[in-house]
Scaffold this motif. Structure first.
Motif, mmCIF file in Angstrom:
data_model
loop_
_atom_site.group_PDB
_atom_site.id
_atom_site.type_symbol
_atom_site.label_atom_id
_atom_site.label_comp_id
_atom_site.label_asym_id
_atom_site.label_seq_id
_atom_site.Cartn_x
_atom_site.Cartn_y
_atom_site.Cartn_z
ATOM 1 N N UNK A 21 0.806 -1.212 0.000
ATOM 2 C CA UNK A 21 0.000 0.000 0.000
ATOM 3 C C UNK A 21 0.839 1.262 0.000
ATOM 4 N N UNK A 22 2.093 1.179 0.424
ATOM 5 C CA UNK A 22 2.942 2.363 0.476
ATOM 6 C C UNK A 22 3.847 2.475 -0.749
ATOM 7 N N UNK A 23 3.524 1.727 -1.828
ATOM 8 C CA UNK A 23 4.396 1.713 -2.995
ATOM 9 C C UNK A 23 4.417 3.048 -3.728
ATOM 10 N N UNK A 24 3.417 3.881 -3.512
ATOM 11 C CA UNK A 24 3.371 5.191 -4.147
ATOM 12 C C UNK A 24 3.375 6.274 -3.076
ATOM 13 N N UNK A 25 3.944 7.453 -3.391
ATOM 14 C CA UNK A 25 3.931 8.541 -2.402
ATOM 15 C C UNK A 25 2.499 8.919 -2.043
ATOM 16 N N UNK A 26 2.220 9.216 -0.781
ATOM 17 C CA UNK A 26 0.874 9.638 -0.384
ATOM 18 C C UNK A 26 0.468 10.905 -1.133
ATOM 19 N N UNK A 27 -0.718 10.912 -1.695
ATOM 20 C CA UNK A 27 -1.168 12.056 -2.485
ATOM 21 C C UNK A 27 -1.252 13.331 -1.654
ATOM 22 N N UNK A 28 -1.716 13.191 -0.396
ATOM 23 C CA UNK A 28 -1.887 14.391 0.424
ATOM 24 C C UNK A 28 -0.567 14.980 0.898
ATOM 25 N N UNK A 164 -7.146 9.687 7.977
ATOM 26 C CA UNK A 164 -7.622 10.893 7.292
ATOM 27 C C UNK A 164 -7.604 12.107 8.229
ATOM 28 N N UNK A 165 -6.909 11.983 9.350
ATOM 29 C CA UNK A 165 -6.818 13.069 10.314
ATOM 30 C C UNK A 165 -6.186 14.299 9.658
ATOM 31 N N UNK A 171 1.370 15.254 13.707
ATOM 32 C CA UNK A 171 1.524 14.142 14.638
ATOM 33 C C UNK A 171 2.705 13.262 14.233
ATOM 34 N N UNK A 172 2.853 13.047 12.931
ATOM 35 C CA UNK A 172 3.979 12.249 12.444
ATOM 36 C C UNK A 172 5.313 12.931 12.749
ATOM 37 N N UNK A 173 5.347 14.236 12.673
ATOM 38 C CA UNK A 173 6.573 14.957 13.045
ATOM 39 C C UNK A 173 6.912 14.703 14.514
#
Length: 309
Positions: A21-28, A164-165, A171-173
Motif C-alpha cells: 500500500x505504500x508503494x506510491x507517495x501519499x497524495x496528500x 484521514x486526520x 503528529x507524524x513529526x
C-alpha cells in the motif's frame, strides 16, 4: 531520473512490490513541507528473490530502520553484521546498503527529508546529531525491552499514514522527533554527552567544517579546504592552536583527521563511482596521481586500483 532520488525510490518499490500500500507517495503529502513515509519490512520482503540487492549509494533522504533479522549493513567504509533487533540511522551524506541474509526479515523503516521537520519550532539540524554523523554509531543493537519500546512508534506512524486526520503530518513529526531522541539516548555515552568548554567547541566547529566539504558529487568539484592551515584560517584560529586543541580532544592532529576523512571519501568514490583514479585525485586536491596513490596506500595498505578491484 536521479537513481538516488525519492522519485527513483518509489519507482523501484512499485516495481518490486506492487501489492504494498505504500508503494506510491501519499497524495496528500504534496501539500506538506518536505517528505515522510513509513514502510513495513515484512510486506516488502515477499518478492525479494525477484529483485537485485540494494545498491551501495547515497540517497536523497534520511532513513531510520528498526531491523529484526539476520542481515549486513554497509555504510561508508564500515560493515556491521546484525544478528538481533537493531536501530539503524542512515544519513543522506553517506552511501549505504542493507543486505538481508534470508527472507525472515521483519520490522519497519521511515524515510524523510530535513525539510519535513522545518515546521517544528527549533527543528533539529540533522547533521549536528551524533546518530547522523558519518563518524557516529548509526547501527544500535537493541535489548528486548528497547525494541518493545520503539516498535509501537513505527506502528503509530504506519497507522497515522493511513488515517484521514487533518493534522496527521504534525503528529507524524512528533513521532519522528521522539524516535530520533530515543536513538540519541541509546548512543554510547561519550557521543551522547555534549561538553561546552572552549576546546570542545573548536573541535565541534572543525568537525562540522570538515564534513561540509563532502560529498564530492562530480569530478569537476574541487575540495575547498585541504590543509591544516586552510582549516585554521577558516575557523579564524592559529594553526598551532587548532592542532593543540584537536590533539587534546581527539588524540589526533589536524592533518591526521583531514587525511582520514579524505581517505574515507576516496574509498567511497572508488567503490561507488566510475570516476578515473586521476579524476578522484584531482577532486581531492592532489597534485598528481602518484601523490594520491602514495597517500592512499599509506592510509589503507592498498593502491587505488587494487582497492577498487
Amino acid at each position: 531520473m536521479d537513481p538516488n532520488s525519492l522519485e527513483a525510490f518509489y519507482t523501484k518499490i512499485a516495481k518490486q512490490d506492487d501489492a504494498a500500500p505504500s508503494a506510491m507517495p501519499p497524495a496528500d503529502l504534496q501539500q506538506e513541507i518536505g517528505h515522510f513515509n513509513v514502510f513495513n519490512v515484512a510486506l516488502l520482503m515477499h518478492r525479494r528473490q525477484e529483485r537485485p540487492p540494494m545498491t551501495f549509494d547515497r540517497r536523497a533522504f534520511y532513513k531510520i530502520s528498526l531491523i529484526e533479522g539476520r542481515s549486513r549493513i554497509e555504510y561508508a567504509d564500515q560493515a556491521v553484521e546484525v544478528a538481533g533487533p537493531a536501530l539503524w540511522f542512515a544519513t543522506s551524506r553517506v552511501p549505504y546498503r542493507w543486505l538481508p541474509h534470508n527472507q525472515d526479515q521483519t520490522g519497519y523503516f521511515c524515510i524523510f527529508t530535513e525539510e519535513f521537520l522545518l515546521p517544528v519550532k527549533g527543528a533539529l539540524a540533522m547533521e549536528e546529531l551524533p546518530v547522523f554523523q558519518p563518524g557516529g554509531c548509526p547501527v544500535l543493537p537493541l535489548s528486548s525491552d528497547e525494541h518493545a519500546a520503539l516498535a509501537p512508534l513505527f506502528q503509530k506512524m504506519e497507522q497515522e499514514m493511513a488515517s484521514t486526520y487533518a493534522y496527521k503530518y504534525d503528529l507524524l513529526r512528533a513521532y519522528l522527533l521522539e524516535l530520533i531522541h530515543q536513538g540519541q539516548k541509546l548512543q554510547p555515552a561519550p557521543a551522547a554527552t555534549p561538553t561546552h568548554n572552549a576546546s570542545a567547541r573548536v573541535t565541534a566547529l572543525f568537525t562540522d567544517l570538515l564534513e561540509r566539504q563532502f560529498p564530492l558529487a562530480t569530478p569537476q568539484q574541487q575540495l575547498p579546504l585541504r590543509t591544516a592551515k586552510d582549516y585554521a584560517e577558516a575557523l579564524n584560529v592559529h594553526v598551532n592552536h587548532l592542532n593543540r586543541v584537536l590533539k587534546e580532544t581527539t588524540g589526533h592532529t589536524t592533518t591526521t583527521l583531514i587525511a582520514s576523512r579524505v581517505a574515507q571519501e576516496a574509498k567511497m568514490l572508488l567503490k561507488q563511482t566510475t570516476w578515473t583514479v586521476s579524476e578522484i585525485a584531482d577532486s581531492l586536491g592532489f597534485a598528481d596521481v602518484a601523490h594520491f596513490c602514495n597517500f592512499f596506500k599509506r592510509q589503507t595498505g592498498l593502491v587505488p586500483g587494487a582497492f577498487r578491484g
